[in-house]
Design an enzyme around this catalytic site. Structure first.
Site, PDB file in Angstrom:
ATOM      1  CD  GLU A 171      14.898  25.783  69.140  1.00 33.35           C
ATOM      2  OE1 GLU A 171      15.604  25.057  69.866  1.00 33.35           O
ATOM      3  OE2 GLU A 171      15.058  25.861  67.918  1.00 33.35           O
ATOM      4  CG  ASN A 194      17.321  25.742  65.043  1.00 39.09           C
ATOM      5  OD1 ASN A 194      17.655  24.879  65.824  1.00 39.09           O
ATOM      6  ND2 ASN A 194      16.703  26.837  65.424  1.00 39.09           N
ATOM      7  CG  ASP A 208      13.623  23.698  64.346  1.00 41.14           C
ATOM      8  OD1 ASP A 208      14.821  24.006  64.500  1.00 41.14           O
ATOM      9  OD2 ASP A 208      12.994  23.013  65.157  1.00 41.14           O
ATOM     10  NE  ARG A 227      15.119  18.472  63.864  1.00 38.81           N
ATOM     11  CZ  ARG A 227      15.374  19.154  64.983  1.00 38.81           C
ATOM     12  NH1 ARG A 227      16.220  18.680  65.873  1.00 38.81           N
ATOM     13  NH2 ARG A 227      14.774  20.290  65.223  1.00 38.81           N
ATOM     14  CD1 TRP A 287      12.180  18.721  69.873  1.00 42.71           C
ATOM     15  CD2 TRP A 287       9.965  18.963  69.905  1.00 42.71           C
ATOM     16  NE1 TRP A 287      11.859  19.956  69.350  1.00 42.71           N
ATOM     17  CE2 TRP A 287      10.532  20.128  69.353  1.00 42.71           C
ATOM     18  CE3 TRP A 287       8.577  18.894  70.031  1.00 42.71           C
ATOM     19  CZ2 TRP A 287       9.759  21.204  68.922  1.00 42.71           C
ATOM     20  CZ3 TRP A 287       7.800  19.965  69.599  1.00 42.71           C
ATOM     21  CH2 TRP A 287       8.399  21.100  69.061  1.00 42.71           C
TER      22      TRP A 287
END
Lengths: 594, 172
Positions: free
Chosen positions: A186, A270, A312, A339, A551
């Site tokens: 990120e 990602n 993502d 994911r 998270w």
């Protein structure tokens, strides 16, 4: 020179055969996943499906840290090693003397690393090898500690936190090397996996997730993708200009190893940014399963699961290695729950794609993965335009995409039981709205570029499931619904009992064959750590770190909202903070005396 | 960052919250009394939200929600409600003024002790935040006063041309 008789050697057990694929964990739990195959399976059976209902708490230990506690302790001989989130304290506990603290290591780290850690200051644990404990600190210091004394034997810097690179992963030790990856997708960090000598901390090789072949250690001819050579400049030619330099593809997940092929397996995350419009192309090799030679880093094969990510769907989740029969033929398998909601089964020797099926029926962003080798889109997900944030464009809110960005499963690792042949998978059952927009890159600053809102699938109220999965067929064997995402790693044992933790803080034991709940106990805080087991002085113990955060902790204070509840309605699902609060502690379970 | 410099004169305008105000946050009475190009201000000239019939929000509140959710949510949680490691801004803005908020966002914050390790990065160089800081503030001010609910605002005023111009020049 006489040619070796291959068959005779194999029969004599001289050649390394599939049977030697990493022994299950026994008395010790000396590698993060129990064994290097990533199976989280123990041969211990003192605690079993017949008596687990009598389980009791044997002892507990506080880490003194409030942040999210991911990962698991290790047990080597008479010593247990317990780690914590930032400041990354490591405790060595003497199991022969009621958990007395033998030594404590607390690094001094610049607190400025804290805000460049996306999603809490987690750490996924330490590794052991050659009398040393290895820790990848938040500030990307890889340190080797004397396992007996805690003395620092060497330390090296693996990356630069001022650029947003951080260390959160559990290292993996194989032979004379320790392997680590990096967090920071990120922040526009370019991901890598590196091997260091465990003797002196010298870097042996480093392979990046994208960039020129000299950086990725990809060979245009020898490295294959679904059986075909990747060709020249594969790590740059699906990027616009120099975008690969801040391309993401972080590598903070679990790594596994197969001694037969000498390959290290892991996933890359990602691409940066979350706004797909800003980075046209497939963005190779983000979102990819990697097979690298453990000695040289040379890439044997790659498989990109989600080309040109638009959601993502970070591809870092664990690679579990297992040997199973498919269609009557014994196969060397790599199983990965991504994911993106697909459970992949590949031939780990060749990278051939065998099975790709949804492990949560709610998954809707792609209809399926194209399994036709003759098709031009072979191996690619067939994306539905209505859920494509690339198709819908910038400043458009694409709604009801399943799964959410945290994936049908995040880093919480699955377990595999060779006895049942099933994989036990902690999952999220959450969907999202996703709106990408223009974003500007500044080194060391968040580089996100999308807004999202998360909620359970329409009509459902449970946000998680704990499932048993048959990777040979790609089918769910059984599924236990959970109110919240299951964010704890699973443990399978030869006692036919499977363990996992919940965000409310329960340690649960279920029947490996049916999923029936056999035991539960509420620990001091929500569990995002992974369950492990060991034997000491003839007694089997089960241990788990609790300490909610990560998270998952994002939703702790707030809970998730229900966009279907109508205009202006609050519609909040039960917030996790009605069930649990912060605080890191270890809870150790055993059967009562007699 | 020129955006921040432009915001500083607001400090001089800051008047402490007076008794008798029906509703007040860290910047005083949030009632919008004036507007310029779709951006509203309270009686002290501080940026504020405007909610019209049917819950329609001003454009800045809307874009504030969008940019908050991309750049702040990772720590401060959905809808400004906080997480396990960062405080609820819905609460914080009940006492923090516009200037307090801007100063903290631009300069960061450190609260490291034995008990906790709260660190906020300095975002003053981050265009994704600073080009939208007024909008983020306006959105959170609305959340703090319970004028804007959870989730994406369902309806908003059209995008003002002035906003697009400022965005383009700032994001360059």
């Amino acid at each position: 020179m006489k040619k070796w008789d291959f068959k005779a050697l194999l029969a004599a057990g001289i050649l390394v055969s599939s049977a030697s694929l990493a022994q299950p964990s026994g008395k010790d739990w000396s590698t993060p996943a129990g064994n290097v195959a990533g199976q989280r399976y123990s041969s211990l059976s003192q605690i079993n499906a017949g008596n687990v209902s009598k389980l009791q708490v044997a002892w507990t230990f506080s880490t003194g840290v409030l942040r999210g506690h991911e990962g698991q302790p290790l047990v080597v001989g008479d010593i247990m090693y317990v780690h914590s989130p930032f400041p990354n304290t490591v405790f060595a506990l003497d199991l022969s003397h009621e958990g007395k603290i033998l030594w404590k290591y607390e690094p001094k780290q610049d607190p400025n690393v804290i805000p460049v850690m996306c999603c809490d200051t987690v750490n996924r644990g330490v590794a052991y090898g050659d009398g040393k404990i290895f820790l990848h600190q938040a500030d990307t210091t890889l340190v080797a500690l004397d396992a007996k004394t805690g003395a620092v034997l060497w330390s090296v810097k693996t990356d630069d936190p001022s650029k947003g690179a951080t260390g959160t992963d559990a290292p993996l030790v194989v032979k004379d090397k320790v392997y680590v990856g990096v967090s920071g997708g990120e922040f526009g960090v370019r991901g890598w996996l590196a091997a260091y000598n465990i003797a002196d901390g010298k870097q042996v090789w480093r392979g990046y997730s994208m960039g020129p072949d000299s950086d990725t250690l990809i060979d245009p001819v020898k490295t294959t993708n679904l059986g075909k050579p990747v060709g020249p400049d594969a790590g740059t030619n699906t990027w616009q200009g120099d975008q690969w330099k801040i391309g993401g593809g972080a590598t903070w997940g679990w790594k596994s190893y197969d001694p037969a092929s000498n390959l290290i397996f892991y996933g890359s995350g990602n691409p940066s940014t979350w706004n797909p419009k800003q980075r046209p192309g497939d963005n190779r090799f983000s979102m990819t399963i990697w097979a690298r030679n453990a000695d040289t880093g040379a890439v044997k094969w790659v498989y990109q699961m989600t080309p040109h990510d638009q959601w993502d769907y970070d591809g870092v989740n664990e690679m579990v290695l297992a040997d199973q029969d498919i269609g009557g033929k014994p196969r060397h398998l790599l199983v990965h729950f991504d994911r993106n909601g697909f459970g992949y089964t590949l031939d780990r020797d060749t990278g051939a794609l065998l099975v790709a099926e949804k492990f949560d029926p709610a998954v809707n962003w792609a209809s399926k993965v194209d399994m036709d080798p003759k098709s031009p889109t072979y191996g690619r997900p067939l994306v539905l335009p209505q859920y494509s944030t690339e198709h819908n464009g910038e400043d458009v809110n694409s709604t009801n995409i399943c799964p959410a960005a945290l994936g049908s499963k995040d880093e919480q690792p699955a377990a595999f039981s060779p006895k049942t042949g099933l994989f036990y998978v902690p999952t999220n059952h959450v969907c999202m709205d996703y709106e990408p927009f223009r974003v500007s890159y500044t080194a060391g600053q968040p580089y996100v570029g999308a807004t999202l809102a998360m909620y359970p699938p329409k009509g459902d109220t449970n946000m998680g499931n704990f499932i048993a999965w048959d990777a040979r067929t790609g089918k769910i064997a059984w599924s236990d619904p959970e109110q919240f995402s299951v964010w704890s790693g699973a443990l399978a044992t030869s006692g036919d009992v499977v363990f996992y933790g919940t965000l409310e803080g329960y340690l649960k034991a279920v029947d490996a064959k049916t999923g029936k709940l056999l035991y539960k106990f509420k620990t001091p805080s929500g569990i995002i750590g992974n369950v492990m087991t060991y034997e000491h002085a003839g007694k089997q113990y089960v241990a788990v770190l609790s300490g909610v955060g990560g998270w998952a902790g994002i939703g702790l204070a707030a809970g998730l909202t229900d966009p279907h509840a109508g205009l202006g309605a609050v519609g909040g699902y039960a917030a996790l903070n009605q069930y649990t609060s912060l605080g890191g502690s270890l809870t150790v379970f055993a059967l009562p005396q007699n | 960052m020129n955006l921040l410099l432009r915001a500083v004169p607001a400090l001089a305008l800051l008047v402490c919250c007076t008794a008798g105000v029906a509703r007040a946050d860290g910047s005083g009475d949030p009632a919008a009394v004036s507007s310029e190009d779709g951006k509203y201000a309270d009686k002290d000239g501080t940026a504020t939200y405007k909610i019209s019939e049917g819950g329609k929000v001003d454009f800045y509140s809307y874009i504030g929600f969008v940019r908050y959710s991309a750049n702040c949510l990772q720590c401060h949680g959905p809808d400004g409600l906080g997480s396990t490691y960062a405080p609820s801004l819905v609460n914080s803005l009940k006492t923090l003024s516009y200037v307090d908020v801007l100063t903290t966002v631009a300069g960061g914050k450190k609260d490291v002790s034995e008990a906790q390790t709260l660190v906020m990065p300095a975002l003053g160089e981050n265009k994704n935040v600073m080009c939208y800081i007024d909008a983020i503030y306006i959105y959170l001010r609305g959340r703090s006063n319970d004028a804007i609910g959870r989730g994406r605002p369902q309806a908003h005023e059209p995008r003002p041309a002035a906003f697009s111009e400022a965005e383009d020049s700032c994001m360059k």
